[in-house]
Design an enzyme around this catalytic site. Structure first.
Site, PDB file in Angstrom:
ATOM      1  N   ASP A 144       0.856  -1.170   0.000  1.00 31.01           N
ATOM      2  CA  ASP A 144       0.000   0.000   0.000  1.00 31.01           C
ATOM      3  C   ASP A 144       0.906   1.239   0.000  1.00 31.01           C
ATOM      4  O   ASP A 144       2.135   1.146   0.146  1.00 31.01           O
ATOM      5  CB  ASP A 144      -0.969  -0.017   1.194  1.00 31.01           C
ATOM      6  CG  ASP A 144      -2.191   0.849   0.913  1.00 31.01           C
ATOM      7  OD1 ASP A 144      -2.141   1.672  -0.030  1.00 31.01           O
ATOM      8  OD2 ASP A 144      -3.206   0.725   1.621  1.00 31.01           O
ATOM      9  N   PHE A 145       0.312   2.371  -0.176  1.00 28.50           N
ATOM     10  CA  PHE A 145       0.985   3.665  -0.346  1.00 28.50           C
ATOM     11  C   PHE A 145       1.992   3.932   0.788  1.00 28.50           C
ATOM     12  O   PHE A 145       1.592   4.145   1.928  1.00 28.50           O
ATOM     13  CB  PHE A 145      -0.122   4.729  -0.329  1.00 28.50           C
ATOM     14  CG  PHE A 145       0.200   6.053  -0.931  1.00 28.50           C
ATOM     15  CD1 PHE A 145      -0.347   6.427  -2.150  1.00 28.50           C
ATOM     16  CD2 PHE A 145       1.024   6.948  -0.282  1.00 28.50           C
ATOM     17  CE1 PHE A 145      -0.080   7.668  -2.702  1.00 28.50           C
ATOM     18  CE2 PHE A 145       1.301   8.195  -0.833  1.00 28.50           C
ATOM     19  CZ  PHE A 145       0.743   8.549  -2.046  1.00 28.50           C
TER      20      PHE A 145
END
Ligand code: BGC
Length: 760
Positions: free
Chosen positions: A285-286
């Site tokens: 994820d980011f």
């Protein structure tokens, strides 16, 4: 902190496992082998790098910082860049200016539609209709791929039981069985039967794993649970998505067993790859790798190495892989083979998408002009939205209303064009959504008068409204005093025959980083509703929300409540279809609605405890309950009304005991006893009465959505086999244990008919 020592032998075994589980494509292997032989270490690390690039504008692409990195072979893909022109420009840099001309993969959060926006996933799940869910993903893939995108970060399949968590809006609710069906439907919709077709895109199962169990419903918070619970209650949808062939998986931000998911080798390699046979690419994820520094797992170099060792392939945004893995390799902390394996998986995804054969496969200007936001897609979105709405209350047939007389439409969500799409609608043009005001007006034409007033702002607190209306989803805050805004509304209410109150949450009150501790309709709106009720006119509450709300007061006071979530770009028309009875509502809740926030996390498939409350009681001393509120939900899982009524006959079992290898059939006759045609979701639940571990009081094991004309009856039949009775025991073995089972069939998880049988 010590690094995991991965021996070469173990590593070779690992890659052997991963490769042997793939249906190997010899041509692909040959192509990638030969490409990888030419790649330098830095070029390999470049493939593992996924920057965000939403800001690149056409023509300027070549001047940007990211363009320079692409030229140098330091980028594997980009995400949230929109439009064929921009994507073509950037792809051109990769395939013309970088040394090895490796095409980029282009991702985006295409979560519930692209430009044609479908209901938020929680709403979509309430349709319980796998065909329309799959079609919504298919249309999203067609539109996104027509606009240059070939990878979506969807479906989000995190089981969520805590209405405080804003991201419940992005998933399919609390049930693992239903969640698994939806995960499959979405993956099939996005990927179709052939990923290399120019209108199919790579899907991404997220967020692996347990993201929905964050403590106190606060986003990004810690999760901690037993493995038995993981396997039985949380893993199913991820596993189903993998089995449906999802090409990628995204790590979650949270920790699992004390190790952040992105560094969790047990999760990423043992469970995902070895147990489930996943052979696609794992993306973080980011900045999830970088965030492990704050988690307390080491510095960027250390956490990046941990992530690679765990089985992560691609680093979203953080550039930890890009900037530190070379040094870790030199220091012997990671192996060349680990880098190679990650690089290979990314190249394989590109190969499967057909990007090596044609890097511009998804860059067809003509398609972008003819296949996006089409009349046909919008029509489908409108009918899908109508099927996601849940009728929570309808006293004395307040709904449907008639297209005549004067209708007062009141509330901060009534003329909220920019808010209709809900959270995560990155590609939407918000100004093109149909507001409820527009929808109502076009539905009634000249047959009725629609008067509109805002009635109140979203919240009294301007700063809270600002935080809740981000990313361009403004509600055009009214600067007049609350009294003046309300007075205007009461004036039109008094002139009307019926009042439609459009209240609830704004689009960005749910979604990422939008947790709430008060899950009621904001106070100022509730005060408005109270005043509207005092007029004595019939009031219909059209409730916009991205999560279950606590509606005790509303349920006790408002005659009709239609929950419309965020229905997407066509929501205003779809809501009108249902309000006027052109469409009969059929949605059923996929998350329990509590009576108050103190009851959460609340879910129907809970355990019994040693001190359950006796049936019919709501409080007993020294029982598992509260002093101040009963254990009942406001609306149970599976609940939703219709403009017609359904009667359930008794359950008929084909036999009352059976052995492994046999099957048992449960039949029930459902009749439409009302005056209009309607759809009903017939739900099957099972309870395992005695187990080697404690078992839930009910578990969904099947459902069928049927349509019945007035007076029509249908026999609905479910077949149960030993497979349906299996669960993961304390050794994490998937077993069915002989003994007594209860079986329930009904219109929701509470109102059911009951029977029982024995597994011999
Ligand atoms: C979210 C993901 C999303 C990613 C890329 C993250 O903040 O958690 O769901 O896919 O951003 O936009």
């Amino acid at each position: 902190m010590k690094f995991f020592k991965v021996s070469l032998v173990a590593l070779m075994m690992l890659s052997h496992v991963a490769i042997s589980q793939t249906h190997r494509d010899a041509k692909m292997d040959q192509f990638i082998n030969s490409l990888m032989q030419k790649m330098t270490l830095d070029e390999k690390l470049g493939q593992l790098n996924l920057p965000v690039s939403g800001d690149i504008t056409t023509g300027q692409a070549s001047n940007s910082d990211v363009a320079r990195k692409i030229e140098q072979g330091k980028v594997g893909g980009l995400f949230n860049i929109k439009s064929v022109e921009k994507i073509r420009d950037v792809q051109k840099i990769a395939v013309e200016k970088s040394r090895l001309k490796i095409p980029l993969i282009f991702g985006m959060d295409v979560i519930h539609g692209y430009q044609t926006v479908f209901p938020i996933p929680l709403g979509l799940s309430c349709s319980w209709d796998m065909d329309i869910i799959q079609r919504s993903a298919r249309i999203a893939a067609i539109e996104a791929s027509a606009d240059g995108i070939n990878w979506t970060f969807s479906p989000m399949v995190d089981i969520s039981r805590d209405a405080r968590w804003g991201r419940v809006s992005e998933g399919s609710g609390e049930d693992p069985y239903l969640g698994a069906q939806i995960a499959k439907a979405m993956v099939k919709g996005y990927q179709g039967d052939d990923l290399s077709k120019s209108n199919t895109i790579l899907s991404c199962i997220k967020h692996f794993a347990l993201y929905g169990a964050s403590e106190a419903g606060r986003d990004y918070n810690t999760t901690d649970m037993s493995r038995v619970r993981m396997y039985n209650e949380y893993f199913l949808p991820y596993k189903a998505g993998v089995e449906a062939g999802a090409g990628s998986v995204m790590t979650s931000f949270n920790e699992v067993d004390g190790i952040p998911a992105s560094a969790n080798k047990w999760l990423m390699t043992e469970v995902l790859r070895n147990q489930w046979g996943f052979n696609g690419l794992v993306v973080t994820d980011f900045t999830a790798i970088n965030e492990m520094v704050a988690h307390g797992m080491g510095d960027l170099k250390q956490v990046s190495a941990l992530a690679l060792q765990a089985g992560v392939d691609m680093d979203m945004v953080g550039e930890g892989f890009l900037t530190t893995l070379r040094q870790s390799l030199q220091e012997g902390k990671i192996k060349q083979e680990q880098i190679d394996l990650a690089c290979r998986r990314i190249l394989e995804a590109k190969y499967k998408l057909g990007l090596f054969a044609d890097p511009y496969r998804y860059c067809n200007i003509k398609r972008s002009k003819t296949e996006v936001f089409t009349a046909a897609n919008r029509k489908e979105a409108r009918s899908t939205a109508a099927q996601s709405f849940v009728l929570l209350k309808n006293d004395k047939n307040t709904l449907p209303i008639r297209k005549k007389g004067t209708i007062a439409l009141i509330g901060p969500l009534a003329d909220a064009t920019e808010n209709m799409t809900g959270t995560w609608s990155v590609a939407a043009d918000f100004t093109k959504s149909v507001s409820l005001l527009r929808g109502l007006k076009s539905a009634v034409g000249k047959n009725a008068t629609v008067l509109y007033a805002k009635g109140s702002n979203l919240t009294e607190d301007a700063a809270l409204e600002e935080r809740s209306t981000m990313f361009g989803k403004t509600l055009h805050r009214d600067s007049r005093s609350s009294d003046a805004i309300r007075k205007e509304a009461l004036d039109i209410a008094n002139k009307s025959d019926v009042i439609v109150a459009a209240l609830g949450e704004s689009a960005e009150m749910s979604g990422e980083s939008s947790s709430r501790t008060d899950i009621g309709i904001p106070a100022i709106q509730r005060e408005l509703l109270n005043e509207l009720l005092k007029t004595g006119k019939p009031v219909v509450l059209v409730l916009f929300t991205g999560r279950p709300l606590a509606l005790k007061w509303e349920h006790e006071n408002v005659p009709a409540i239609l929950n419309v979530w965020f229905g997407g770009s066509e929501a205003g028309d779809a809501i009108s279809d249902v309000l006027f009875g052109d469409v009969n509502p059929s949605g059923k809740l996929t998350m329990t609605f509590p009576q108050n926030v103190g009851q959460v996390p609340m879910f129907y498939n809970h355990k019994n405890t040693g001190r359950p409350l006796a049936e019919g009681k709501w409080f007993e001393k020294f029982r598992s309950n509260y002093l101040d509120v009963s254990n009942d939900p406001q609306y149970p899982f599976g609940y939703g009304l219709s403009y017609t009524a359904f009667r359930y006959g008794d359950i008929k079992l084909s036999k009352t005991s059976f052995s492994a290898g046999e099957a048992i059939t449960a039949k029930v006759t459902v009749s439409n006893t009302g005056a209009v045609e309607g759809k009903e979701v017939v739900q099957l639940y099972i309870r395992d009465m005695v187990g080697s571990i404690t078992r839930p009081v009910k578990e969904l094991k099947g459902f069928q959505k049927i349509s019945l004309r007035p007076g029509e009856s249908r026999e609905v039949s479910f077949t149960i086999t030993e497979e349906d009775l299996k669960f993961y025991n304390s050794d994490l073995k998937f077993v069915a244990e002989p003994g007594e089972f209860k079986l329930f069939i009904g219109t929701n998880s509470r109102d059911v008919k009951e029977a029982s049988f024995i597994l011999k």
